[in-house]
Design an enzyme around this catalytic site. Structure first.
Site, PDB file in Angstrom:
ATOM      1  N   HIS A 189       0.819  -1.203   0.000  1.00 38.96           N
ATOM      2  CA  HIS A 189       0.000   0.000   0.000  1.00 38.96           C
ATOM      3  C   HIS A 189       0.863   1.266   0.000  1.00 38.96           C
ATOM      4  O   HIS A 189       0.621   2.211  -0.754  1.00 38.96           O
ATOM      5  CB  HIS A 189      -0.926  -0.067   1.220  1.00 38.96           C
ATOM      6  CG  HIS A 189      -1.919   1.043   1.301  1.00 38.96           C
ATOM      7  ND1 HIS A 189      -2.694   1.250   2.412  1.00 38.96           N
ATOM      8  CD2 HIS A 189      -2.274   2.016   0.429  1.00 38.96           C
ATOM      9  CE1 HIS A 189      -3.476   2.286   2.209  1.00 38.96           C
ATOM     10  NE2 HIS A 189      -3.235   2.779   1.012  1.00 38.96           N
ATOM     11  N   GLU A 216       4.645   9.186   2.864  1.00 37.25           N
ATOM     12  CA  GLU A 216       3.520   8.331   2.497  1.00 37.25           C
ATOM     13  C   GLU A 216       3.326   7.186   3.490  1.00 37.25           C
ATOM     14  O   GLU A 216       2.225   6.727   3.705  1.00 37.25           O
ATOM     15  CB  GLU A 216       3.718   7.776   1.080  1.00 37.25           C
ATOM     16  CG  GLU A 216       3.781   8.842   0.006  1.00 37.25           C
ATOM     17  CD  GLU A 216       2.500   9.671  -0.103  1.00 37.25           C
ATOM     18  OE1 GLU A 216       1.402   9.108   0.080  1.00 37.25           O
ATOM     19  OE2 GLU A 216       2.611  10.894  -0.339  1.00 37.25           O
ATOM     20  N   ARG A 226     -38.249  -9.140 -13.069  1.00 37.76           N
ATOM     21  CA  ARG A 226     -38.524  -9.899 -14.288  1.00 37.76           C
ATOM     22  C   ARG A 226     -38.769  -9.001 -15.482  1.00 37.76           C
ATOM     23  O   ARG A 226     -38.454  -9.342 -16.611  1.00 37.76           O
ATOM     24  CB  ARG A 226     -39.743 -10.810 -14.074  1.00 37.76           C
ATOM     25  CG  ARG A 226     -39.381 -12.138 -13.421  1.00 37.76           C
ATOM     26  CD  ARG A 226     -40.555 -12.754 -12.681  1.00 37.76           C
ATOM     27  NE  ARG A 226     -41.724 -12.937 -13.538  1.00 37.76           N
ATOM     28  CZ  ARG A 226     -42.974 -13.051 -13.069  1.00 37.76           C
ATOM     29  NH1 ARG A 226     -43.210 -12.996 -11.766  1.00 37.76           N
ATOM     30  NH2 ARG A 226     -43.968 -13.218 -13.886  1.00 37.76           N
ATOM     31  N   GLU A 232       2.367   1.641  -3.320  1.00 32.76           N
ATOM     32  CA  GLU A 232       1.365   2.113  -4.285  1.00 32.76           C
ATOM     33  C   GLU A 232       1.275   3.641  -4.240  1.00 32.76           C
ATOM     34  O   GLU A 232       1.226   4.316  -5.263  1.00 32.76           O
ATOM     35  CB  GLU A 232       0.002   1.481  -3.956  1.00 32.76           C
ATOM     36  CG  GLU A 232      -1.146   1.953  -4.828  1.00 32.76           C
ATOM     37  CD  GLU A 232      -2.327   2.448  -4.014  1.00 32.76           C
ATOM     38  OE1 GLU A 232      -2.645   3.650  -4.105  1.00 32.76           O
ATOM     39  OE2 GLU A 232      -2.920   1.636  -3.262  1.00 32.76           O
ATOM     40  N   HIS A 233       1.274   4.197  -3.040  1.00 28.63           N
ATOM     41  CA  HIS A 233       1.260   5.657  -2.916  1.00 28.63           C
ATOM     42  C   HIS A 233       2.574   6.256  -3.424  1.00 28.63           C
ATOM     43  O   HIS A 233       2.576   7.261  -4.109  1.00 28.63           O
ATOM     44  CB  HIS A 233       1.132   6.060  -1.446  1.00 28.63           C
ATOM     45  CG  HIS A 233      -0.254   5.981  -0.914  1.00 28.63           C
ATOM     46  ND1 HIS A 233      -0.853   7.039  -0.278  1.00 28.63           N
ATOM     47  CD2 HIS A 233      -1.168   4.983  -0.900  1.00 28.63           C
ATOM     48  CE1 HIS A 233      -2.074   6.689   0.113  1.00 28.63           C
ATOM     49  NE2 HIS A 233      -2.285   5.446  -0.257  1.00 28.63           N
ATOM     50  N   GLU A 265      -4.516   7.005   6.924  1.00 31.00           N
ATOM     51  CA  GLU A 265      -5.579   6.384   6.140  1.00 31.00           C
ATOM     52  C   GLU A 265      -6.008   5.086   6.835  1.00 31.00           C
ATOM     53  O   GLU A 265      -7.200   4.814   7.010  1.00 31.00           O
ATOM     54  CB  GLU A 265      -5.068   6.093   4.731  1.00 31.00           C
ATOM     55  CG  GLU A 265      -6.121   5.485   3.826  1.00 31.00           C
ATOM     56  CD  GLU A 265      -5.538   4.972   2.512  1.00 31.00           C
ATOM     57  OE1 GLU A 265      -4.448   5.426   2.106  1.00 31.00           O
ATOM     58  OE2 GLU A 265      -6.180   4.103   1.903  1.00 31.00           O
TER      59      GLU A 265
HETATM   60 ZN   LIG Z   1      -4.163   4.435   0.269  1.00 30.01          ZN
END
Ligand SMILES: [Zn+2]
Length: 1083
Positions: free
Chosen positions: A165, A243, A708, A168-169, A265
């Site tokens: 994570h 980060e 339906r 990723e940042h 976060e």
């Molecule tokens: Zn994040």
């Protein structure tokens, strides 16, 4: 500004870690944001016609469970209300001259592995392998102008320090070719992207981008490729600190604290009971492989991560040999490969594919039980706040495509609509308030199934578990009603054919679907081709009966499957403060272990990091990020056809657009004819229309009939300010869609809902109240910024007040009160609902909006006429003005949380500001520079942004998962000064303008275009005004920034503050500044 709104429904298993809030504006609409606040009960929830299926194979719509790096603002792009983009849905065949392409590919070092025509998405898809590195590339060619690129790495973590994570940042914070602080933010500011984000899954990391402009698209692709392969963060410790995590010490006398974007976060994620439950369930289901740890990062573990481990993880897994790359759309397939080869050729093959393999979890011999505490507030009876969820890991081996499809179907039958038996019986049991657990989840290596309840009494926990087993056992024995099977089949088929992914690019939805297999070295084409297995399944059901198909599945995968984990969550009112104290204790020890020199050094390093964060990139570095020029921008707003006509004296708006034979319609009624005292009942009234049943049909039958015959019907309130008017826009919207052959049924069913539904189901009404209450409580924790925004709006304008009454803290208070009264006052409530129907639904207050091609529009006329004929007439509409406000005091709403949501807002029109298109450019710029840098980057919050509601004039600042409170307010108050002193060169200004146009021209599918056009009609926004605003946007100058500075400056003194925050932080803030005169405890 749009930073993408997609997300998981609450209670689903947590697949990824950014755990962003649910989008507050439904994907398929771009209505005014009042609507989103006043109603979460639109297409994307409850019954969920546009997202009916929850498993990958069936998910034609946006994936429900991929959370991205950047949270969405609570209203995507205010600017988008003014305009809509082009869309291509023409069904023409795909052109391809493939021989030529493959020769070219071979020259570049790509070998063709397989080529297939995918009729389901009218595409030709070719899978290539890059010979030197083994990188796999899927190149999908079709005529969709909304082009998509994505690169995905398999990134299984070994512990819960959150490496995938944080990485990723971090990779988006500068790279070899783009050596600035955050190229990602430059792209947010100045590109025409229709999608830009990144996601961390438990076992993979995805980097997708999308754009309709080819030049822009390749710019985005290049920045992303450079970012993942050559990021600066692997050499830059400060990015890792920013980060990930670091110690912050402003001066040696103060206490040390933890900072870091991911750290905060994840603190937010770990404050939400539904998230905790999802994580605990997943980890307990797979204790022996990578799913046993948290790829997002446990806030207690994140500070154990070292820079060394972080760097190694990148070099090990962010390698072409471990990559799967996706291209989709109408661009030149040769160019795709050319761009890729420039990067891939720089690498040799690596052993990563073996090292990143995900091992399956062996199935248990015995079920397991787990109890976990979650942070609860002091409000209400703690004994009734337990949660319980039962989870199964369905299989050790991958399932074949037909079984998967059947399981997805079963999932819809069990849980897909309010009438589905597992969902319905659990809720009717009264054992809990709302459903948790997302049913079948098949995006990871092994499929799972989860179901449970929250708001359960301590002594009912076992009963819930027993009831789940009992319902499933009965269903296996008795099978499903044929009407239910037919309804599910139609809903799923409708959804697959409509392929309505809302604001989410279709190509990305397909990529994520394909990746669910591809990432595990299975066939990436298979998930794209649903037609044949679907027909086979239908044929089997027709021949053998549905029981023969579904009962063995329930038996084998659930009832006789010992790999069962039951998770019980216990409310703990002390947990939040205990965690807080434990963290303080650790930090105290860290401090006491440091010498004076160490402390001085830490203070110096803290300052150095802050200075770096607050120093803008030099213009030369910024120039590195490619951008379009103003010449690339169309001068006219995107045109949506609208014809205003009349049928039987009622206004009918028609939008002639190609919709693949689907007819979309909205029927609107004026809300102001209703008694004011009934306002807070309105959301429950809407739900009652859909979920109570008529004289002839109970609600299950009614629901099945809708399933339906149609693609779904929803009912919700819509409110917004109208610029220049005192009275707000207030409507009830009945929204539905159907294939063109079923339009008569659609209007007949709408009529049935409006006129025949009986408000007699006391027990069901009780369920609606407790579900709504649970949903509101969940929003308070997960989307506190939305709650704060609604509250501020309610203090500043009438539409905001209405919205808050039906979707804010006031509504939660109302629901809690109502819950205690239903039994004594049911007759009164039922009579009130009946009275509301009488006052709301009449021909006089009606307006109809319809979107489809001209042939279908024409054919629909007779059905609309019939529908209108059957509506009652109200001789004179009695309307009451809606001009209330909440008192404009500063308010703190206390919840058990480790991170805050801080808001401040004021009305710029009341201070004399006159709307100019430049306001869009400037607010976006404030969000992307000043607030991003101060609230997020140096403040450590997950996000901070502003929004200007041009209808009401309310300008709001909001922060998200914010460790600060007063400090954030200081940043808000500094905005005016920031603008006054701003030096912005031409390049930066052009970028800001282009980015704003990107919002204004945001991508919309035809139903959303028709809806946006309706909104403009209701809000009185003319084509001339749109053109004028566009010209103003394009002409924005430095002078406009200075003028706007004065306008936002008025918020400093005249604005209101609302914070959704922890009691400790509120107390501390009041000690320092006595800022909050009202304090509410809400959970
Ligand atoms: Zn994040």
């Amino acid at each position: 500004m749009e930073r993408v709104a997609l997300l998981r429904t609450s209670g689903r298993r947590i697949l990824q870690r950014c755990g962003r809030p649910r989008p507050l504006v439904p994907a398929a609409s771009s209505g005014p944001r009042r609507r989103s606040i006043s109603s979460s009960s639109s297409f994307s929830s409850r019954g969920s016609p546009s997202l009916p299926s929850r498993s990958r194979l069936l998910a034609a719509a946006a994936p429900l469970h991929c959370a991205g790096r950047y949270w969405p603002p609570y209203a995507p792009g205010l600017a988008r209300r003014l305009s809509v983009p082009a869309v291509s849905t023409s069904p023409s065949p795909v052109p391809h001259d493939t021989d030529d392409v493959h020769e070219y590919a071979a020259k570049l070092g790509f070998e063709k592995v397989s080529e297939q025509v995918i009729d389901e998405c009218k595409s030709t898809a070719v899978l290539y392998k890059h010979k030197k590195t083994g990188a796999e590339v899927m190149s999908v060619a079709n005529d969709d102008e909304n082009k998509v690129f994505g690169i995905v790495f398999r990134t299984p973590p070994k512990n819960s320090t959150g490496i995938p994570h944080i990485l990723e940042h971090s990779v988006l914070c500068g790279s070899r070719k783009y050596p600035l602080k955050e190229p990602f933010v430059e792209l947010l500011k100045g590109s025409l992207h229709t999608f830009l984000n990144a996601f961390t899954y438990p076992d993979r990391t995805c980097y997708p981008v999308a754009s309709t402009n080819t030049k822009d698209f390749y710019n985005l692709v290049d920045v992303y490729l450079d970012a993942v392969f050559f990021p600066k963060c692997v050499e830059d410790f400060q990015t890792f600190q920013q980060e990930g995590w670091h110690y912050e010490l402003n001066n040696p006398e103060e206490e040390i604290s933890y900072k870091g974007v991911v750290f905060n976060e994840m603190k937010g994620v770990y404050s939400q009971p539904d998230n905790i439950m999802g994580r605990v369930s997943q980890q307990a289901l797979s204790p022996d492989n990578t799913y046993g740890v948290d790829s997002g990062g446990d806030p207690n573990e994140i500070p154990k991560l070292t820079f060394e481990e972080f760097k190694n993880f990148h070099s090990q897994f962010y390698h072409p040999s471990n990559a799967r790359i996706w291209f989709y759309g109408d661009d030149d397939t040769k160019e795709r490969l050319r761009i890729l080869s420039e990067y891939l050729d720089l690498f040799e093959a690596s052993p990563a594919p073996n090292e990143s393999k995900i091992m399956p979890q062996r199935l248990f011999k015995e079920p397991v039980r787990i109890a976990e505490k979650y942070p609860a507030g002091q409000e209400g009876d703690l004994k009734k706040k337990y949660m319980v969820c039962t989870n199964w890991l369905l299989s050790e081996e991958p399932l074949d495509v037909e079984t998967e499809l059947a399981l997805g179907f079963l999932d819809h039958l069990l849980l897909g609509t309010p009438a589905s038996p597992l969902k319905r019986i659990l809720l009717e049991s009264g054992l809990g308030e709302a459903i948790v657990g997302g049913g079948v989840e098949d995006e990871l290596l092994q499929p799972q199934f989860s179901i449970g309840l929250k708001g359960v009494s301590e002594d009912n926990i076992e009963k819930v578990e027993e009831l789940v087993m009992q319902i499933l056992k009965n269903l296996a024995e008795e099978g499903f009603a044929s009407e239910a099977v037919e309804a599910s089949m139609n809903t799923i088929e409708f959804s697959l054919r409509e392929n309505n992914t809302g604001s989410f690019p279709r190509g990305l939805s397909l990529m994520l679907r394909s990746m669910g297999k591809w990432i595990y070295d299975m066939d990436p084409f298979e998930p794209l081709k649903y037609e044949q297995p679907l027909q086979q399944l239908k044929a089997r059901i027709a021949e053998e009966g549905s029981k023969a198909v579904f009962s063995p599945l329930i038996e084998k995968y659930i009832l006789k499957n010992a790999h069962r984990v039951t998770v019980e969550m216990q409310p703990d009112p002390e947990k939040a403060s205990r965690d807080e104290a434990a963290e303080k204790e650790i930090l105290k020890q860290v401090k006491s272990s440091m010498t004076q020199e160490d402390l001085a050094e830490l203070a110096r390093a803290t300052k150095e990091l802050k200075d770096k964060q607050e120093t803008p990139d030099p213009p030369e570095a910024l120039k590195a990020v490619p951008s379009l020029s103003l010449q690339d921008i169309p001068k006219k707003p995107i045109h949506v056809p609208i014809e205003v006509g009349e049928i039987n004296g009622v206004k009918v708006l028609q939008h002639d657009l190609f919709t693949n034979d689907v007819v979309y319609s909205e029927v609107l009624f004026d809300m102001s004819s209703m008694k004011k005292e009934h306002l807070q009942l309105l959301p429950l009234f809407c739900q009652s229309l859909l979920e109570m049943g008529t004289k002839d049909m109970d609600f299950v039958q009614l629901n099945q009939l809708i399933g339906r015959k149609t693609g779904g019907i929803s009912v919700y309130p819509l409110t917004s300010s109208i610029k220049g008017k005192e009275d707000p826009l207030t409507r009830i919207v009945v929204r539905g869609k159907a294939m063109s052959t079923r339009v008569e049924d659609l209007f007949h069913l709408m009529n049935c809902l409006l006129q025949d539904v009986q408000f007699t189901e006391q027990q069901r009404f009780k369920q609606f109240v407790s579900q709504s209450k649970a949903r509101m409580e969940n929003r308070l924790r997960g989307s506190g910024h939305g709650i704060a925004a609604a509250r501020m709006d309610a203090k500043l304008n009438a539409a905001g007040w209405i919205g808050e009454q039906m979707g804010g803290v006031s509504y939660l208070e109302y629901l809690r009160d109502l819950e205690t009264k239903i039994d004594q006052e049911w007759d009164k409530i039922s009579a009130a609902l009946e009275e509301m129907r009488k006052s709301l639904f009449s021909k006089e207050g009606c307006l109809i909006n319809i979107t489809s091609d001209s042939k279908n529009l024409e054919k629909s006329g007779q059905h609309i006429a019939k529908f209108l004929d059957s509506l009652p007439s109200a001789p004179s509409l009695e309307t009451e003005p809606w001009l209330s406000r909440l008192p404009s005091t500063n308010e703190a709403i206390c919840i058990p949380t480790q991170v805050n949501y801080v808001g401040k807002a004021g009305n710029l029109y009341q201070s004399g500001y006159q709307l100019n298109g430049s306001a869009y450019v400037i607010s976006k710029h404030i969000s992307n520079t000043w607030l991003w840098d101060r609230v997020r980057v140096s403040g450590g919050a997950y996000g901070g942004f502003c929004d200007f509601d041009t209808h009401s004039g309310v300008f709001s600042y909001l922060s998200y998962r914010d460790p600060n409170l007063l400090k954030t307010l200081e940043v808000y108050d500094g905005t005016s000064k920031f603008l006054k002193e701003l030096e912005i060169d031409n390049d930066a200004l052009t970028k800001a303008i282009i980015g704003t146009i990107g919002d204004v021209d945001s991508y919309q599918l035809p139903d959303a275009k028709g809806y946006s056009s309706l909104m403009r009609y209701l809000l009185g926004i003319t084509e001339e005004e749109r053109q004028q605003r566009r010209e103003e946007i394009l002409a924005t100058s430095v002078k406009d920034f200075k003028e706007f500075a004065d306008a936002v400056g008025t918020v400093n003194d005249n604005g209101v503050v609302v914070a959704v925050a922890s009691p400790d932080d509120v107390e501390a803030a009041n000690k320092e500044k006595a800022i909050f005169s009202d304090i509410k405890n809400c959970l």
